[in-house]
Motif scaffolding. Structure first.
Motif, PDB file in Angstrom:
ATOM      1  N   SER A 140       0.846  -1.142   0.031  1.00 20.66           N
ATOM      2  CA  SER A 140      -0.270  -0.275  -0.107  1.00 20.66           C
ATOM      3  C   SER A 140       0.482   1.447   0.281  1.00 20.66           C
ATOM      4  CB  SER A 140      -0.929   0.335   1.347  1.00 20.66           C
ATOM      5  OG  SER A 140      -1.884   1.445   1.388  1.00 20.66           O
ATOM      6  N   LEU A 141       0.292   2.465  -0.838  1.00 24.01           N
ATOM      7  CA  LEU A 141       1.116   3.427  -1.414  1.00 24.01           C
ATOM      8  C   LEU A 141      -0.005   4.623  -0.809  1.00 24.01           C
ATOM      9  CD1 LEU A 141       4.194   2.730  -3.832  1.00 24.01           C
ATOM     10  CD2 LEU A 141       4.689   2.888  -1.232  1.00 24.01           C
ATOM     11  N   ASP A 142       0.235   5.592  -0.386  1.00 28.11           N
ATOM     12  CA  ASP A 142      -0.569   6.324  -0.388  1.00 28.11           C
ATOM     13  C   ASP A 142      -1.942   6.212  -0.155  1.00 28.11           C
ATOM     14  OD1 ASP A 142       1.575   7.925  -0.009  1.00 28.11           O
ATOM     15  OD2 ASP A 142       1.397   8.452  -2.300  1.00 28.11           O
ATOM     16  N   GLY A 143      -2.105   5.052   0.926  1.00 26.45           N
ATOM     17  CA  GLY A 143      -3.640   3.987   0.402  1.00 26.45           C
ATOM     18  C   GLY A 143      -4.113   3.658  -0.318  1.00 26.45           C
ATOM     19  N   HIS A 144      -3.153   3.402  -1.290  1.00 26.37           N
ATOM     20  CA  HIS A 144      -3.652   2.752  -2.267  1.00 26.37           C
ATOM     21  C   HIS A 144      -2.824   1.600  -2.766  1.00 26.37           C
ATOM     22  CE1 HIS A 144      -5.154   6.567  -3.353  1.00 26.37           C
ATOM     23  NE2 HIS A 144      -5.882   6.032  -4.368  1.00 26.37           N
ATOM     24  N   TRP A 145      -3.381   0.811  -2.610  1.00 26.02           N
ATOM     25  CA  TRP A 145      -2.755  -1.342  -3.308  1.00 26.02           C
ATOM     26  C   TRP A 145      -1.909  -0.798  -4.436  1.00 26.02           C
ATOM     27  CZ3 TRP A 145      -0.910  -4.337  -0.216  1.00 26.02           C
ATOM     28  CH2 TRP A 145      -0.592  -5.323  -0.875  1.00 26.02           C
ATOM     29  N   THR A 146      -0.625  -0.729  -4.483  1.00 27.64           N
ATOM     30  CA  THR A 146       0.138  -0.870  -6.026  1.00 27.64           C
ATOM     31  C   THR A 146       1.425  -1.911  -6.193  1.00 27.64           C
ATOM     32  OG1 THR A 146       0.269   0.954  -4.909  1.00 27.64           O
ATOM     33  CG2 THR A 146       2.164   0.210  -6.346  1.00 27.64           C
ATOM     34  N   TYR A 147       1.062  -2.358  -7.252  1.00 27.68           N
ATOM     35  CA  TYR A 147       2.050  -3.760  -7.814  1.00 27.68           C
ATOM     36  C   TYR A 147       3.447  -2.664  -8.339  1.00 27.68           C
ATOM     37  CZ  TYR A 147      -1.478  -6.919  -6.625  1.00 27.68           C
ATOM     38  OH  TYR A 147      -2.259  -7.487  -6.626  1.00 27.68           O
ATOM     39  N   LEU A 148       4.706  -3.907  -7.398  1.00 29.25           N
ATOM     40  CA  LEU A 148       6.675  -2.725  -8.102  1.00 29.25           C
ATOM     41  C   LEU A 148       6.641  -4.145  -8.227  1.00 29.25           C
ATOM     42  CD1 LEU A 148       6.985  -0.855  -5.049  1.00 29.25           C
ATOM     43  CD2 LEU A 148       5.931   0.094  -7.025  1.00 29.25           C
ATOM     44  N   HIS A 149       7.766  -4.173  -9.125  1.00 27.64           N
ATOM     45  CA  HIS A 149       8.714  -5.346 -10.122  1.00 27.64           C
ATOM     46  C   HIS A 149       9.767  -5.230  -8.074  1.00 27.64           C
ATOM     47  CE1 HIS A 149       8.664  -5.095 -14.329  1.00 27.64           C
ATOM     48  NE2 HIS A 149       8.180  -4.106 -13.679  1.00 27.64           N
ATOM     49  N   LYS A 150      10.218  -6.454  -7.901  1.00 32.40           N
ATOM     50  CA  LYS A 150      11.449  -6.387  -6.786  1.00 32.40           C
ATOM     51  C   LYS A 150      11.830  -5.447  -6.360  1.00 32.40           C
ATOM     52  CE  LYS A 150      10.051 -11.377  -6.734  1.00 32.40           C
ATOM     53  NZ  LYS A 150      10.139 -12.646  -5.976  1.00 32.40           N
TER      54      LYS A 150
END
Length: 158
Positions: A143-153
């Motif tokens: 969670s970034l700034d209250g929003h679920w986020t997908y990142l590379h490792k």
């Protein structure tokens, strides 16, 4: 209605259906026919979530994943999924359940390799500090700034 504007009780089949996946490409397409009814949301639950999930033939619950801060539990109602964890594959049947303790790093997912639908209850915590590791692919969730986020490792965004 309850005093908070949420119903006291419902027929689970009347809960709104969520289809598809929030995963970035190319991972979203790997889920197949996956439907979830977010039962906990209907009642305004915030401490934990409850989903009534259906996997069509060939579908999967998720990419194999492990939560840092959220315990998870599944209870099989119908069908014969295969549970995949670090220990290997475990066939499941109606009446069986499985639990996944937070912080173990043991990734898990349900696969429907049968020709029949799989139906199960999925129950898990909702914690802002949770991160999710996907050991088989280049993906992590947080969670970034209250929003679920997908990142590379390596931390770069999708």
């Amino acid at each position: 209605m309850s005093d908070a504007g949420h119903p006291v009780a419902i027929d689970a089949g009347d809960a709104p259906v969520r289809t598809g996946s929030g995963y970035p490409a190319p991972f979203a397409a790997q889920m197949g026919e996956r439907l979830k009814r977010r039962l906990g949301d209907v009642f305004g639950l915030t401490g934990f979530g409850v989903n009534l999930a259906r996997l069509g033939p060939g579908a999967r619950s998720a990419l194999r994943h492990a939560h840092s801060h959220e315990d998870e539990f599944v209870y099989i109602l119908q069908g014969a999924p295969v549970l995949v964890t670090d220990a290997g594959e475990t066939p499941l049947r109606p009446g069986m359940c499985a639990g996944f303790k937070a912080g173990t790093g043991d990734g898990h997912a349900l696969l429907n390799r049968s020709s029949e639908d799989v139906v199960y209850l999925e129950i898990g915590e909702r914690r802002d500090e949770d991160t999710v590791d996907y050991p088989d692919v280049d993906l992590k969730g947080l969670s970034l700034d209250g929003h679920w986020t997908y990142l590379h490792k390596d931390g770069t965004p999708y």
